[in-house]
Design a protein around this motif. Structure first.
Motif, PDB file in Angstrom:
ATOM      1  N   ARG A 159       0.858  -1.192   0.000  1.00  0.00           N
ATOM      2  CA  ARG A 159       0.000   0.000   0.000  1.00  0.00           C
ATOM      3  C   ARG A 159       0.888   1.234   0.000  1.00  0.00           C
ATOM      4  NH1 ARG A 159      -4.633  -0.796   4.528  1.00  0.00           N
ATOM      5  NH2 ARG A 159      -5.262  -2.872   3.973  1.00  0.00           N
ATOM      6  N   PRO A 160       0.373   2.355  -0.486  1.00  0.00           N
ATOM      7  CA  PRO A 160       1.183   3.578  -0.423  1.00  0.00           C
ATOM      8  C   PRO A 160       1.325   4.085   1.011  1.00  0.00           C
ATOM      9  CG  PRO A 160      -0.947   4.019  -1.443  1.00  0.00           C
ATOM     10  CD  PRO A 160      -0.868   2.548  -1.220  1.00  0.00           C
ATOM     11  N   MET A 161       2.411   4.826   1.239  1.00  0.00           N
ATOM     12  CA  MET A 161       2.670   5.376   2.563  1.00  0.00           C
ATOM     13  C   MET A 161       1.647   6.455   2.884  1.00  0.00           C
ATOM     14  SD  MET A 161       6.096   7.164   4.047  1.00  0.00           S
ATOM     15  CE  MET A 161       5.940   8.624   3.063  1.00  0.00           C
ATOM     16  N   LYS A 162       1.220   6.491   4.127  1.00  0.00           N
ATOM     17  CA  LYS A 162       0.268   7.490   4.613  1.00  0.00           C
ATOM     18  C   LYS A 162       0.987   8.338   5.645  1.00  0.00           C
ATOM     19  CE  LYS A 162      -3.963   7.382   7.293  1.00  0.00           C
ATOM     20  NZ  LYS A 162      -4.948   6.504   7.895  1.00  0.00           N
ATOM     21  N   SER A 163       0.914   9.663   5.515  1.00  0.00           N
ATOM     22  CA  SER A 163       1.593  10.506   6.494  1.00  0.00           C
ATOM     23  C   SER A 163       0.718  11.689   6.873  1.00  0.00           C
ATOM     24  CB  SER A 163       2.931  10.996   5.946  1.00  0.00           C
ATOM     25  OG  SER A 163       2.722  11.853   4.867  1.00  0.00           O
ATOM     26  N   LYS A 164       0.942  12.155   8.091  1.00  0.00           N
ATOM     27  CA  LYS A 164       0.251  13.337   8.597  1.00  0.00           C
ATOM     28  C   LYS A 164       1.304  14.241   9.196  1.00  0.00           C
ATOM     29  CE  LYS A 164      -3.705  14.748  11.293  1.00  0.00           C
ATOM     30  NZ  LYS A 164      -4.822  14.336  12.119  1.00  0.00           N
ATOM     31  N   PHE A 165       1.296  15.523   8.843  1.00  0.00           N
ATOM     32  CA  PHE A 165       2.365  16.449   9.183  1.00  0.00           C
ATOM     33  C   PHE A 165       1.812  17.659   9.909  1.00  0.00           C
ATOM     34  CE2 PHE A 165       6.434  18.301   8.797  1.00  0.00           C
ATOM     35  CZ  PHE A 165       6.250  19.646   8.548  1.00  0.00           C
ATOM     36  N   GLY A 166       2.667  18.300  10.715  1.00  0.00           N
ATOM     37  CA  GLY A 166       2.331  19.576  11.336  1.00  0.00           C
ATOM     38  C   GLY A 166       1.668  19.450  12.683  1.00  0.00           C
ATOM     39  N   MET A 167       2.054  18.453  13.457  1.00  0.00           N
ATOM     40  CA  MET A 167       1.443  18.235  14.762  1.00  0.00           C
ATOM     41  C   MET A 167       2.446  18.532  15.874  1.00  0.00           C
ATOM     42  SD  MET A 167      -0.497  14.638  14.046  1.00  0.00           S
ATOM     43  CE  MET A 167       0.872  13.856  13.234  1.00  0.00           C
ATOM     44  N   THR A 168       1.925  18.715  17.074  1.00  0.00           N
ATOM     45  CA  THR A 168       2.792  18.822  18.243  1.00  0.00           C
ATOM     46  C   THR A 168       3.185  17.402  18.658  1.00  0.00           C
ATOM     47  OG1 THR A 168       0.949  18.724  19.791  1.00  0.00           O
ATOM     48  CG2 THR A 168       1.638  20.921  19.035  1.00  0.00           C
ATOM     49  N   LYS A 169       4.065  17.304  19.642  1.00  0.00           N
ATOM     50  CA  LYS A 169       4.538  15.990  20.075  1.00  0.00           C
ATOM     51  C   LYS A 169       3.404  15.149  20.660  1.00  0.00           C
ATOM     52  CE  LYS A 169       8.153  13.720  22.662  1.00  0.00           C
ATOM     53  NZ  LYS A 169       9.348  13.895  23.483  1.00  0.00           N
ATOM     54  N   THR A 170       2.547  15.738  21.480  1.00  0.00           N
ATOM     55  CA  THR A 170       1.455  14.977  22.088  1.00  0.00           C
ATOM     56  C   THR A 170       0.435  14.544  21.040  1.00  0.00           C
ATOM     57  OG1 THR A 170       0.313  17.033  22.667  1.00  0.00           O
ATOM     58  CG2 THR A 170       1.689  16.026  24.358  1.00  0.00           C
ATOM     59  N   GLN A 171       0.154  15.413  20.060  1.00  0.00           N
ATOM     60  CA  GLN A 171      -0.756  15.043  18.989  1.00  0.00           C
ATOM     61  C   GLN A 171      -0.188  13.903  18.158  1.00  0.00           C
ATOM     62  OE1 GLN A 171      -1.046  18.840  17.049  1.00  0.00           O
ATOM     63  NE2 GLN A 171      -3.040  19.295  17.953  1.00  0.00           N
ATOM     64  N   ALA A 172       1.117  13.952  17.889  1.00  0.00           N
ATOM     65  CA  ALA A 172       1.760  12.905  17.098  1.00  0.00           C
ATOM     66  C   ALA A 172       1.747  11.572  17.844  1.00  0.00           C
ATOM     67  CB  ALA A 172       3.188  13.311  16.755  1.00  0.00           C
ATOM     68  N   MET A 173       1.995  11.594  19.154  1.00  0.00           N
ATOM     69  CA  MET A 173       1.960  10.360  19.939  1.00  0.00           C
ATOM     70  C   MET A 173       0.559   9.751  19.942  1.00  0.00           C
ATOM     71  SD  MET A 173       4.975   9.644  21.023  1.00  0.00           S
ATOM     72  CE  MET A 173       4.690   8.519  22.356  1.00  0.00           C
ATOM     73  N   ALA A 174      -0.465  10.589  20.118  1.00  0.00           N
ATOM     74  CA  ALA A 174      -1.841  10.092  20.124  1.00  0.00           C
ATOM     75  C   ALA A 174      -2.229   9.532  18.755  1.00  0.00           C
ATOM     76  CB  ALA A 174      -2.799  11.217  20.523  1.00  0.00           C
ATOM     77  N   TYR A 175      -1.829  10.211  17.688  1.00  0.00           N
ATOM     78  CA  TYR A 175      -2.143   9.746  16.336  1.00  0.00           C
ATOM     79  C   TYR A 175      -1.436   8.422  16.046  1.00  0.00           C
ATOM     80  CZ  TYR A 175      -2.890   9.782  11.311  1.00  0.00           C
ATOM     81  OH  TYR A 175      -3.253   9.446  10.033  1.00  0.00           O
ATOM     82  N   SER A 176      -0.190   8.276  16.494  1.00  0.00           N
ATOM     83  CA  SER A 176       0.533   7.025  16.253  1.00  0.00           C
ATOM     84  C   SER A 176      -0.106   5.863  17.014  1.00  0.00           C
ATOM     85  CB  SER A 176       2.004   7.166  16.622  1.00  0.00           C
ATOM     86  OG  SER A 176       2.162   7.313  18.004  1.00  0.00           O
ATOM     87  N   ARG A 177      -0.608   6.116  18.216  1.00  0.00           N
ATOM     88  CA  ARG A 177      -1.313   5.062  18.958  1.00  0.00           C
ATOM     89  C   ARG A 177      -2.606   4.669  18.248  1.00  0.00           C
ATOM     90  NH1 ARG A 177       0.494   8.132  23.394  1.00  0.00           N
ATOM     91  NH2 ARG A 177      -1.517   9.171  23.562  1.00  0.00           N
ATOM     92  N   ARG A 178      -3.323   5.657  17.682  1.00  0.00           N
ATOM     93  CA  ARG A 178      -4.539   5.344  16.922  1.00  0.00           C
ATOM     94  C   ARG A 178      -4.216   4.521  15.682  1.00  0.00           C
ATOM     95  NH1 ARG A 178      -6.056  10.782  18.162  1.00  0.00           N
ATOM     96  NH2 ARG A 178      -5.432  11.435  16.089  1.00  0.00           N
ATOM     97  N   GLU A 179      -3.114   4.853  15.006  1.00  0.00           N
ATOM     98  CA  GLU A 179      -2.713   4.093  13.822  1.00  0.00           C
ATOM     99  C   GLU A 179      -2.345   2.660  14.194  1.00  0.00           C
ATOM    100  OE1 GLU A 179      -2.514   4.820  10.381  1.00  0.00           O
ATOM    101  OE2 GLU A 179      -3.860   6.418  11.028  1.00  0.00           O
TER     102      GLU A 179
END
Length: 78
Positions: free
Chosen positions: A32-52
């Motif tokens: 599958r193609p890579m999926k990325s999300k950019f422009g977050m703070t550290k806490t937002q990125a940690m929460a998004y990675s746990r959801r993924e």
């Protein structure tokens, strides 16, 4: 060849006009193609990675590379 799905957090530094730290979360799955999300703070990125990671568990993957470590998703608690 990508054997296991990956969830990585990448830190980007921006110096113009002031210093900023922005985080990007990249999710890669086999065939599958890579999926990325950019422009977050550290806490937002940690929460998004746990959801993924939880989404990978729902999709039926048993193992994944999460923050550069191979994790068993059956025992993973986001």
């Amino acid at each position: 060849m990508l054997r296991y799905p990956r969830v990585e957090i990448i830190k980007r530094k921006k110096f113009t006009p002031i210093y900023q730290e922005l985080y990007e979360v990249q999710t890669m799955r086999p065939n599958r193609p890579m999926k990325s999300k950019f422009g977050m703070t550290k806490t937002q990125a940690m929460a998004y990675s746990r959801r993924e990671a939880a989404m990978l568990k729902q999709e039926g993957y048993t193992k994944a590379v999460y923050h550069s470590m191979l994790v068993d998703l059956s025992t993973f608690h986001p």
